[in-house]
Design a protein around this motif. Sequence first.
Motif, PDB file in Angstrom:
ATOM      1  N   LEU A  44      29.585  46.395 -54.684  1.00 12.99           N
ATOM      2  CA  LEU A  44      29.198  45.939 -53.354  1.00 12.99           C
ATOM      3  C   LEU A  44      28.540  47.066 -52.561  1.00 12.99           C
ATOM      4  O   LEU A  44      27.520  46.853 -51.893  1.00 12.99           O
ATOM      5  CB  LEU A  44      30.423  45.417 -52.598  1.00 12.99           C
ATOM      6  N   MET A  45      29.125  48.240 -52.621  1.00 11.07           N
ATOM      7  CA  MET A  45      28.543  49.378 -51.895  1.00 11.07           C
ATOM      8  C   MET A  45      27.103  49.638 -52.335  1.00 11.07           C
ATOM      9  O   MET A  45      26.213  49.831 -51.506  1.00 11.07           O
ATOM     10  CB  MET A  45      29.371  50.640 -52.140  1.00 11.07           C
ATOM     11  N   VAL A  46      26.884  49.639 -53.640  1.00 13.27           N
ATOM     12  CA  VAL A  46      25.551  49.911 -54.176  1.00 13.27           C
ATOM     13  C   VAL A  46      24.559  48.849 -53.709  1.00 13.27           C
ATOM     14  O   VAL A  46      23.393  49.138 -53.411  1.00 13.27           O
ATOM     15  CB  VAL A  46      25.589  49.984 -55.713  1.00 13.27           C
ATOM     16  N   SER A  47      25.027  47.598 -53.606  1.00  9.96           N
ATOM     17  CA  SER A  47      24.129  46.500 -53.244  1.00  9.96           C
ATOM     18  C   SER A  47      23.570  46.635 -51.828  1.00  9.96           C
ATOM     19  O   SER A  47      22.547  46.042 -51.506  1.00  9.96           O
ATOM     20  CB  SER A  47      24.850  45.151 -53.384  1.00  9.96           C
ATOM     21  N   THR A  48      24.231  47.425 -50.968  1.00  7.62           N
ATOM     22  CA  THR A  48      23.715  47.614 -49.612  1.00  7.62           C
ATOM     23  C   THR A  48      22.526  48.565 -49.577  1.00  7.62           C
ATOM     24  O   THR A  48      21.767  48.572 -48.598  1.00  7.62           O
ATOM     25  CB  THR A  48      24.801  48.179 -48.672  1.00  7.62           C
ATOM     26  N   GLY A  49      22.389  49.375 -50.602  1.00  2.44           N
ATOM     27  CA  GLY A  49      21.298  50.346 -50.630  1.00  2.44           C
ATOM     28  C   GLY A  49      21.498  51.511 -49.682  1.00  2.44           C
ATOM     29  O   GLY A  49      20.571  52.305 -49.470  1.00  2.44           O
ATOM     30  N   SER A  50      22.682  51.651 -49.111  1.00  2.00           N
ATOM     31  CA  SER A  50      22.964  52.740 -48.180  1.00  2.00           C
ATOM     32  C   SER A  50      23.673  53.872 -48.911  1.00  2.00           C
ATOM     33  O   SER A  50      24.889  53.807 -49.156  1.00  2.00           O
ATOM     34  CB  SER A  50      23.836  52.242 -47.020  1.00  2.00           C
ATOM     35  N   GLN A  98      35.057  35.357 -48.239  1.00  2.00           N
ATOM     36  CA  GLN A  98      34.277  34.675 -49.268  1.00  2.00           C
ATOM     37  C   GLN A  98      33.639  35.677 -50.220  1.00  2.00           C
ATOM     38  O   GLN A  98      33.594  35.458 -51.446  1.00  2.00           O
ATOM     39  CB  GLN A  98      33.193  33.804 -48.630  1.00  2.00           C
ATOM     40  N   THR A  99      33.162  36.777 -49.693  1.00  2.00           N
ATOM     41  CA  THR A  99      32.589  37.832 -50.531  1.00  2.00           C
ATOM     42  C   THR A  99      33.631  38.375 -51.494  1.00  2.00           C
ATOM     43  O   THR A  99      33.345  38.603 -52.675  1.00  2.00           O
ATOM     44  CB  THR A  99      32.036  38.967 -49.650  1.00  2.00           C
ATOM     45  N   ILE A 100      34.844  38.556 -50.997  1.00  2.00           N
ATOM     46  CA  ILE A 100      35.931  39.047 -51.849  1.00  2.00           C
ATOM     47  C   ILE A 100      36.261  38.033 -52.938  1.00  2.00           C
ATOM     48  O   ILE A 100      36.417  38.386 -54.122  1.00  2.00           O
ATOM     49  CB  ILE A 100      37.183  39.351 -51.001  1.00  2.00           C
ATOM     50  N   VAL A 155      43.755  45.647 -63.334  1.00  2.00           N
ATOM     51  CA  VAL A 155      43.100  44.782 -62.355  1.00  2.00           C
ATOM     52  C   VAL A 155      42.764  45.588 -61.100  1.00  2.00           C
ATOM     53  O   VAL A 155      41.715  45.371 -60.473  1.00  2.00           O
ATOM     54  CB  VAL A 155      43.969  43.558 -62.013  1.00  2.00           C
ATOM     55  N   GLY A 156      43.615  46.537 -60.748  1.00  2.00           N
ATOM     56  CA  GLY A 156      43.288  47.436 -59.647  1.00  2.00           C
ATOM     57  C   GLY A 156      42.000  48.201 -59.929  1.00  2.00           C
ATOM     58  O   GLY A 156      41.131  48.341 -59.058  1.00  2.00           O
ATOM     59  N   ASP A 157      41.842  48.667 -61.150  1.00  2.00           N
ATOM     60  CA  ASP A 157      40.606  49.358 -61.548  1.00  2.00           C
ATOM     61  C   ASP A 157      39.411  48.417 -61.461  1.00  2.00           C
ATOM     62  O   ASP A 157      38.320  48.815 -61.034  1.00  2.00           O
ATOM     63  CB  ASP A 157      40.735  49.893 -62.979  1.00  2.00           C
ATOM     64  N   TYR A 158      39.618  47.167 -61.849  1.00  2.00           N
ATOM     65  CA  TYR A 158      38.542  46.175 -61.793  1.00  2.00           C
ATOM     66  C   TYR A 158      38.099  45.946 -60.345  1.00  2.00           C
ATOM     67  O   TYR A 158      36.895  45.921 -60.054  1.00  2.00           O
ATOM     68  CB  TYR A 158      39.030  44.851 -62.410  1.00  2.00           C
ATOM     69  N   LEU A 174      38.400  47.994 -57.886  1.00  2.00           N
ATOM     70  CA  LEU A 174      37.719  49.198 -57.427  1.00  2.00           C
ATOM     71  C   LEU A 174      36.268  49.207 -57.910  1.00  2.00           C
ATOM     72  O   LEU A 174      35.346  49.559 -57.160  1.00  2.00           O
ATOM     73  CB  LEU A 174      38.459  50.437 -57.922  1.00  2.00           C
ATOM     74  N   GLY A 175      36.066  48.799 -59.164  1.00  2.00           N
ATOM     75  CA  GLY A 175      34.705  48.708 -59.693  1.00  2.00           C
ATOM     76  C   GLY A 175      33.864  47.702 -58.929  1.00  2.00           C
ATOM     77  O   GLY A 175      32.682  47.952 -58.635  1.00  2.00           O
ATOM     78  N   GLN A 176      34.457  46.570 -58.583  1.00  2.00           N
ATOM     79  CA  GLN A 176      33.733  45.563 -57.809  1.00  2.00           C
ATOM     80  C   GLN A 176      33.398  46.072 -56.406  1.00  2.00           C
ATOM     81  O   GLN A 176      32.346  45.743 -55.846  1.00  2.00           O
ATOM     82  CB  GLN A 176      34.563  44.276 -57.716  1.00  2.00           C
TER      83      GLN A 176
END
Length: 318
Positions: free
Chosen positions: A117-123, A14-16, A106-109, A111-113
């Motif tokens: 997601l990584m940034v949203s974890t704050g880790s 669902q996240t994807i 779209v592959g670049d897109y 990767l950006g997404q």
Amino acid sequence: MLSAFQKEMQSVDQTIRNKIVSDVATVPDIGNHIFRSGGKRLRPLLTLASARLTEYSGKNHIILAAAVELMHTATLLHDDVVDESDMRRGRQTARMGWGNAASVLVGDYLLGQAFRLMVSTGSLPALKVLSDAAAIIAEGEVLQLSIMNNLDTTEDAYMRVVDSKTAALFSASTEVGALIGNQGHSETAALASYGRNLGIAFQLVDDVLDYGQTSDIGKNAGDDFREGKITLPIILAYRRGNDTEREFWKRTIEARDQKEDDFEKACDLFTKYKTLEDTRDRAAHYGSIAIDALVTFRETETRQQMLDVINFCISRAY
């Protein structure tokens, strides 16, 4: 293993899906096309398993697992363009339906997404591991281009490609599970080692399966051969062959001058020199290293599931 993480994988999926929504129609069209193609979802499963193994109780493992799968999918889109592949997981590749340019973008897109997601974890540690992996994977792609059709490639050089292109993301997938679980250095290093060696084993078995008489792996048998791709079975067969056999490999792989029965002849040479068996033996060796890495952790159902994944990767027929 999938059944043990079914509920969490539904959240990952669902996240994807939420991340491949766009007003630009081509983005969800290509995104949905490749995600509907299925796949083993092994890398995000490894992130979920690693987090459970370290008794993590938050939600960031879902987000990071989705990021890992988005990264992997982006590399598939790019790989199909570089390799000029027509089939992926038994379906027409995105580049065949939408063209090379759209597939790359779209592959670049995606990767950006993934990085969003990584940034949203704050880790920051997890972000560093996955961003490092993205750079290593790109290096591996360039390195593979440099050895394409080159029969002088050594086994060591090829293993560098495998380490970069495949093992790096496997390793990152498991390492981030330890990082968000606030594990110590030894546990984190153990899970990174497990993922890396599992990834190497997985790729070596992939090399073998390309020369099977089945399309169960989601592409046509012999695609690597027809593309002139240097893989371990070819490296071993070339180095073990006589002068006449080496001329065959030079014609078919370096010159890409292939005749109708050349694939069957290649398979005969693999049989003669036992290169497929030896490649599987090497995969089993790396699988053993992955098994040893998990000794760091106490015996649990999750640890056993991760051990079972090693056996699956080595013995799989698809």
